[in-house]
Design an enzyme around this catalytic site. Structure first.
Site, PDB file in Angstrom:
ATOM      1  N   LYS A 112       0.826  -1.217   0.000  1.00  0.00           N
ATOM      2  CA  LYS A 112       0.000   0.000   0.000  1.00  0.00           C
ATOM      3  C   LYS A 112       0.851   1.254   0.000  1.00  0.00           C
ATOM      4  O   LYS A 112       0.526   2.232  -0.663  1.00  0.00           O
ATOM      5  CB  LYS A 112      -0.967  -0.001   1.187  1.00  0.00           C
ATOM      6  N   LYS A 195      -5.723 -10.341  -6.519  1.00  0.00           N
ATOM      7  CA  LYS A 195      -6.850 -10.364  -5.580  1.00  0.00           C
ATOM      8  C   LYS A 195      -7.905  -9.330  -5.985  1.00  0.00           C
ATOM      9  O   LYS A 195      -7.545  -8.229  -6.400  1.00  0.00           O
ATOM     10  CB  LYS A 195      -6.266 -10.053  -4.198  1.00  0.00           C
ATOM     11  N   LYS A 198     -10.732  -3.454  -3.468  1.00  0.00           N
ATOM     12  CA  LYS A 198     -11.410  -2.195  -3.757  1.00  0.00           C
ATOM     13  C   LYS A 198     -10.429  -1.130  -4.203  1.00  0.00           C
ATOM     14  O   LYS A 198     -10.775  -0.271  -4.994  1.00  0.00           O
ATOM     15  CB  LYS A 198     -12.256  -1.748  -2.567  1.00  0.00           C
TER      16      LYS A 198
HETATM   17  N1  AQP Z   1     -10.259 -10.798  -2.772  1.00  0.00           N
HETATM   18  C1  AQP Z   1     -10.531 -11.263  -1.564  1.00  0.00           C
HETATM   19  N2  AQP Z   1     -10.723 -12.576  -1.369  1.00  0.00           N
HETATM   20  C2  AQP Z   1     -10.992 -13.065  -0.124  1.00  0.00           C
HETATM   21  N3  AQP Z   1     -11.100 -12.287   0.967  1.00  0.00           N
HETATM   22  C3  AQP Z   1     -10.904 -10.969   0.815  1.00  0.00           C
HETATM   23  N4  AQP Z   1     -10.944  -9.923   1.693  1.00  0.00           N
HETATM   24  C4  AQP Z   1     -10.680  -8.769   1.025  1.00  0.00           C
HETATM   25  N5  AQP Z   1     -10.471  -9.036  -0.277  1.00  0.00           N
HETATM   26  C5  AQP Z   1     -10.607 -10.383  -0.446  1.00  0.00           C
HETATM   27  C6  AQP Z   1     -11.253 -10.062   3.112  1.00  0.00           C
HETATM   28  O1  AQP Z   1     -12.267  -9.153   3.440  1.00  0.00           O
HETATM   29  C7  AQP Z   1     -12.173  -8.820   4.819  1.00  0.00           C
HETATM   30  C8  AQP Z   1     -12.359  -7.336   5.018  1.00  0.00           C
HETATM   31  O2  AQP Z   1     -11.227  -6.688   4.520  1.00  0.00           O
HETATM   32  P1  AQP Z   1     -10.870  -5.203   4.764  1.00  0.00           P
HETATM   33  O3  AQP Z   1     -11.827  -4.512   5.588  1.00  0.00           O
HETATM   34  O4  AQP Z   1      -9.434  -5.181   5.106  1.00  0.00           O
HETATM   35  O5  AQP Z   1     -11.125  -4.765   3.361  1.00  0.00           O
HETATM   36  P2  AQP Z   1     -10.091  -4.193   2.508  1.00  0.00           P
HETATM   37  O6  AQP Z   1      -8.718  -4.726   2.791  1.00  0.00           O
HETATM   38  O7  AQP Z   1     -10.332  -2.753   2.601  1.00  0.00           O
HETATM   39  O8  AQP Z   1     -10.597  -4.795   1.185  1.00  0.00           O
HETATM   40  P3  AQP Z   1      -9.682  -4.837   0.036  1.00  0.00           P
HETATM   41  O9  AQP Z   1     -10.479  -4.878  -1.197  1.00  0.00           O
HETATM   42  O10 AQP Z   1      -8.693  -5.921   0.293  1.00  0.00           O
HETATM   43  O11 AQP Z   1      -9.067  -3.391   0.191  1.00  0.00           O
HETATM   44  P4  AQP Z   1      -7.693  -2.900  -0.246  1.00  0.00           P
HETATM   45  O12 AQP Z   1      -7.785  -2.858  -1.733  1.00  0.00           O
HETATM   46  O13 AQP Z   1      -7.623  -1.543   0.387  1.00  0.00           O
HETATM   47  O14 AQP Z   1      -6.689  -3.883   0.258  1.00  0.00           O
HETATM   48  C9  AQP Z   1     -10.793  -9.296   5.279  1.00  0.00           C
HETATM   49  O15 AQP Z   1     -10.958 -10.442   6.079  1.00  0.00           O
HETATM   50  C10 AQP Z   1     -10.102  -9.648   3.997  1.00  0.00           C
HETATM   51  O16 AQP Z   1      -9.201 -10.731   4.172  1.00  0.00           O
END
Ligand code: AQP
Length: 332
Positions: A112, A195, A198
């Site tokens: 990140k 993966k 978002k």
């Molecule tokens: N692609 C994925 N497959 C399986 N599990 C996933 N999680 C996120 N993406 C995947 C799981 O969702 C839960 C909540 O995660 P978070 O609140 O950390 O969400 P996030 O990280 O903001 O979601 P993103 O899309 O992963 O965001 P960015 O892009 O910012 O990194 C967690 O249990 C996570 O494992």
């Protein structure tokens, strides 16, 4: 009952299919068998800039989506992280037990901060995993249901729990990750080696649960597969098709083997059209239920207030023990 704890960020508004299949779906199942604590992690959200009004709205929206997904406040404790000040308080103690090098090895921070530019990353983003350690240890959680991307953070939690226990005496339960193999990682529909995320996925590769169902169906139908035509589960050679099969299997409860058997002799188009229908069938009532919770903010806020009260009772007790062990003078 064993205890579970997990959280989700109120950042982008809608949850995506990866959040749901990787985490939230398991949360719903675990409330039947575990003493379950789930939270909307707004303290984590501000590790990157947030518009205050949007953050507040997205916090309610995240809670509404969790309820729409099937969390039942009678069966689990649902709360907002900032309503329980013990998270930030224990995080400080944990910060002081974590090596700088140890924190620097967290791959999510590296990814990140590389994306943002190191100079623009906050110290909060750097210490994010340590706040997560505090989140988990405060509740003496045995298991933490998350996606694969969180495995390293759970490892850090285990290390710090053991370190604290060794230094100050037995205080914290050492938690284990709860990661289901089938849905540990849902992939981007346009780049099935990455993966679904978002922040990193392109709009076409990301299924947001609250998007217009028609647009969602279109995204599923235009998912990237490969130039072969055979439908089989092979994440190495056929990541796109395998991702679609995993999603379909989880949403329908049919095993991947049975799905593959059913699609023998059929083309990718058939798989995609069927999956589009299945996803639409799932998101349509989910959207309606989310809206119903949003339309009644008083009920929503009172669910969260009750959840915070229950969470605080547990968190305060653990924090008091930790403060005592560390050697803080009790306030009279
Ligand atoms: N692609 C994925 N497959 C399986 N599990 C996933 N999680 C996120 N993406 C995947 C799981 O969702 C839960 C909540 O995660 P978070 O609140 O950390 O969400 P996030 O990280 O903001 O979601 P993103 O899309 O992963 O965001 P960015 O892009 O910012 O990194 C967690 O249990 C996570 O494992």
């Amino acid at each position: 009952r064993p205890r579970v704890l997990s959280g989700i960020q109120p950042t982008a508004g809608s949850f995506h299919l990866g959040n749901y299949l990787g985490a939230v779906r398991q949360w719903v199942a675990l409330q039947e068998t575990h003493d379950a604590f789930y939270m909307v992690v707004d303290l984590h959200a501000i590790t990157v800039p947030q518009d205050p009004a949007e953050l507040r709205a997205n916090t309610r929206l995240a809670a509404a989506q969790l309820l729409a997904a099937g969390l039942d406040p009678e069966r689990c404790t649902l709360f907002v992280q900032s309503h329980v000040p013990e998270h930030a308080q224990l995080a400080w103690v944990m910060n002081c037990l974590t090596g700088f090098g140890e924190a620097s090895r967290m791959t999510q921070f590296k990814d990140k901060s590389a994306k943002q530019g190191a100079d623009r990353s906050t110290v909060g983003l750097f210490t994010y995993p340590i706040l997560q350690v505090a989140d988990i240890l405060l509740y003496q959680a045995h298991q933490v249901p998350v996606g694969e991307d969180q495995r390293q953070h759970i490892e850090l939690t285990r290390d710090l729990a053991e370190r604290f226990n060794a230094r100050f005496g037995d205080t914290f339960t050492v938690p284990a990750p709860y990661i289901l193999k089938e849905t540990a990682k849902i992939y981007d529909l346009q780049d099935p080696t990455a993966k679904m995320s978002k922040s990193a996925s392109t709009p076409k590769g990301l299924i947001n649960l609250l998007d217009e169902p028609k647009a969602t169906a279109k995204k599923v139908k235009s998912a990237v597969t490969d130039t072969d035509t055979v439908i089989r589960f092979d994440p190495e050679e056929k990541p796109g098709v395998s991702n679609l099969l995993s999603i379909m299997s989880t949403l329908t409860g049919t095993s991947v083997e049975d799905l593959v058997r059913g699609y023998e002799g059929k083309m990718y188009g058939a798989l995609k059209t069927d999956l589009a229908d299945i996803v639409v069938e799932f998101v349509t009532p989910f959207r309606t239920r989310t809206q119903e919770y949003l339309d009644d903010p008083e009920t929503l806020d009172s669910i969260l207030a009750k959840g915070a009260e229950k969470a605080r009772a547990v968190a305060a007790e653990t924090l008091a023990q930790a403060y005592d062990k560390v050697g803080f003078l009790p306030a009279k």
